[in-house]
Design a protein around this motif. Structure first.
Motif, PDB file in Angstrom:
ATOM      1  N   MET A 109       7.903 -27.282  12.124  1.00  0.00           N
ATOM      2  CA  MET A 109       9.699 -26.485  11.734  1.00  0.00           C
ATOM      3  C   MET A 109      10.165 -27.776  11.545  1.00  0.00           C
ATOM      4  N   THR A 110      11.249 -27.942  10.911  1.00  0.00           N
ATOM      5  CA  THR A 110      12.203 -29.183  11.839  1.00  0.00           C
ATOM      6  C   THR A 110      13.459 -28.094  11.737  1.00  0.00           C
ATOM      7  N   ASN A 111      14.594 -28.972  12.169  1.00  0.00           N
ATOM      8  CA  ASN A 111      15.330 -28.765  12.718  1.00  0.00           C
ATOM      9  C   ASN A 111      16.589 -27.576  11.734  1.00  0.00           C
ATOM     10  N   THR A 112      16.283 -27.160  10.838  1.00  0.00           N
ATOM     11  CA  THR A 112      17.083 -27.170   9.294  1.00  0.00           C
ATOM     12  C   THR A 112      17.661 -26.133   9.320  1.00  0.00           C
ATOM     13  N   ARG A 113      17.861 -25.152  10.895  1.00  0.00           N
ATOM     14  CA  ARG A 113      18.057 -24.228  11.224  1.00  0.00           C
ATOM     15  C   ARG A 113      19.059 -23.387   9.938  1.00  0.00           C
ATOM     16  N   SER A 114      19.785 -24.807   9.456  1.00  0.00           N
ATOM     17  CA  SER A 114      20.574 -23.697   7.811  1.00  0.00           C
ATOM     18  C   SER A 114      19.604 -23.515   6.907  1.00  0.00           C
ATOM     19  N   SER A 115      18.919 -23.805   7.063  1.00  0.00           N
ATOM     20  CA  SER A 115      17.751 -23.301   6.029  1.00  0.00           C
ATOM     21  C   SER A 115      17.351 -22.171   6.348  1.00  0.00           C
ATOM     22  N   VAL A 116      17.460 -21.397   7.670  1.00  0.00           N
ATOM     23  CA  VAL A 116      16.980 -19.650   7.879  1.00  0.00           C
ATOM     24  C   VAL A 116      18.023 -18.892   7.141  1.00  0.00           C
ATOM     25  N   SER A 117      17.395 -18.033   6.875  1.00  0.00           N
ATOM     26  CA  SER A 117      18.619 -16.871   6.545  1.00  0.00           C
ATOM     27  C   SER A 117      17.704 -15.377   7.172  1.00  0.00           C
ATOM     28  N   SER A 153       0.557 -23.529  10.252  1.00  0.00           N
ATOM     29  CA  SER A 153       0.145 -22.000  11.840  1.00  0.00           C
ATOM     30  C   SER A 153       1.305 -21.615  12.707  1.00  0.00           C
ATOM     31  N   VAL A 154       1.887 -22.514  13.396  1.00  0.00           N
ATOM     32  CA  VAL A 154       2.884 -22.290  14.277  1.00  0.00           C
ATOM     33  C   VAL A 154       3.739 -22.231  14.133  1.00  0.00           C
ATOM     34  N   ALA A 155       4.023 -22.918  12.451  1.00  0.00           N
ATOM     35  CA  ALA A 155       5.747 -22.627  12.302  1.00  0.00           C
ATOM     36  C   ALA A 155       5.575 -20.882  11.926  1.00  0.00           C
ATOM     37  N   ILE A 156       4.558 -20.822  11.123  1.00  0.00           N
ATOM     38  CA  ILE A 156       4.369 -19.405  10.897  1.00  0.00           C
ATOM     39  C   ILE A 156       4.937 -18.440  12.301  1.00  0.00           C
ATOM     40  N   ASP A 210       8.298 -13.554  22.616  1.00  0.00           N
ATOM     41  CA  ASP A 210       8.143 -14.915  22.276  1.00  0.00           C
ATOM     42  C   ASP A 210       6.729 -14.758  21.841  1.00  0.00           C
ATOM     43  N   VAL A 211       5.959 -15.920  21.659  1.00  0.00           N
ATOM     44  CA  VAL A 211       5.111 -16.436  20.594  1.00  0.00           C
ATOM     45  C   VAL A 211       4.036 -16.006  21.155  1.00  0.00           C
ATOM     46  N   THR A 212       3.524 -16.501  22.796  1.00  0.00           N
ATOM     47  CA  THR A 212       2.756 -15.732  22.641  1.00  0.00           C
ATOM     48  C   THR A 212       2.188 -14.245  23.182  1.00  0.00           C
ATOM     49  N   LEU A 243       2.524 -13.033  20.464  1.00  0.00           N
ATOM     50  CA  LEU A 243       1.645 -12.303  18.939  1.00  0.00           C
ATOM     51  C   LEU A 243       0.202 -12.131  18.770  1.00  0.00           C
ATOM     52  N   GLU A 244      -0.284 -11.735  18.154  1.00  0.00           N
ATOM     53  CA  GLU A 244      -2.115 -11.833  18.171  1.00  0.00           C
ATOM     54  C   GLU A 244      -2.329 -13.324  17.958  1.00  0.00           C
ATOM     55  N   PRO A 245      -2.963 -13.602  17.741  1.00  0.00           N
ATOM     56  CA  PRO A 245      -3.844 -15.336  16.848  1.00  0.00           C
ATOM     57  C   PRO A 245      -3.826 -14.842  15.579  1.00  0.00           C
ATOM     58  N   LEU A 246      -3.282 -15.913  14.907  1.00  0.00           N
ATOM     59  CA  LEU A 246      -2.482 -16.070  13.663  1.00  0.00           C
ATOM     60  C   LEU A 246      -3.895 -15.378  12.300  1.00  0.00           C
ATOM     61  N   HIS A 247      -4.815 -16.607  12.986  1.00  0.00           N
ATOM     62  CA  HIS A 247      -6.375 -15.958  12.028  1.00  0.00           C
ATOM     63  C   HIS A 247      -6.914 -14.432  12.097  1.00  0.00           C
ATOM     64  N   TYR A 248      -6.292 -13.782  13.116  1.00  0.00           N
ATOM     65  CA  TYR A 248      -7.388 -12.495  13.097  1.00  0.00           C
ATOM     66  C   TYR A 248      -6.490 -11.751  11.458  1.00  0.00           C
ATOM     67  N   ALA A 249      -5.861 -12.164  11.109  1.00  0.00           N
ATOM     68  CA  ALA A 249      -4.448 -12.235  10.010  1.00  0.00           C
ATOM     69  C   ALA A 249      -4.782 -12.901   8.707  1.00  0.00           C
ATOM     70  N   ILE A 250      -5.149 -14.162   8.792  1.00  0.00           N
ATOM     71  CA  ILE A 250      -5.552 -14.837   7.929  1.00  0.00           C
ATOM     72  C   ILE A 250      -6.765 -15.843   8.309  1.00  0.00           C
TER      73      ILE A 250
END
Length: 100
Positions: A1-9, A29-32, A43-45, A47-54
Motif C-alpha cells: 500500500m502506498t502512502n496515498t492515505r487521501s484515498s482512504v474512506s 495480501s499484506v495490504a489486505i 494489530d495485524v498480528t 488476525l487469522e492468516p489470510l490463506h484461511y479465507a482465500i
C-alpha cells in the motif's frame, strides 16, 4: 500500500476503502491484512492468516502486472475475519462489516 492515505474512506463505520498501488513491492495480501486491521482497530498480528479465507498466491497473481500491462477490469470478493473484502483491478481494497 502506498502512502496515498487521501484515498482512504470510511462510510458510517461500516465500510473502509484504501487504494492499493499494484506496482508497489508490498504484497497484496499484506495490504489486505493492513486494511482489515486498520478498520477493525486491531494489530495485524491478531488476525487469522489470510490463506484461511482465500488462496493468497492466486489472488496476488490475478492482480499482478502482466506482460501487456495492468488488468483493467475485474474484482474478487471474499469473507475474511468477519469482514467482506473486495479487491478491484483498479487497485481498491474495500473492507465491509458482514451483517451478523
Amino acid at each position: 500500500m502506498t502512502n496515498t492515505r487521501s484515498s482512504v474512506s470510511q462510510t458510517a463505520g461500516t465500510q473502509y476503502a484504501v487504494q492499493y498501488d499494484r506496482l508497489d513491492d508490498e504484497p497484496l495480501s499484506v495490504a489486505i491484512a493492513d486494511a482489515v486491521a486498520a478498520f477493525d482497530g486491531t494489530d495485524v498480528t491478531e488476525l487469522e492468516p489470510l490463506h484461511y479465507a482465500i488462496n493468497a498466491d492466486a489472488l496476488e497473481r490475478l492482480f499482478e502486472p502482466r506482460a501487456d500491462g495492468l488488468r483493467a477490469n475485474g474484482s474478487v470478493t471474499f469473507e475474511y475475519s468477519e469482514y467482506l473484502i473486495t479487491v478491484t483491478a483498479a487497485g481498491e481494497i474495500t473492507v465491509e462489516a458482514v451483517d451478523q
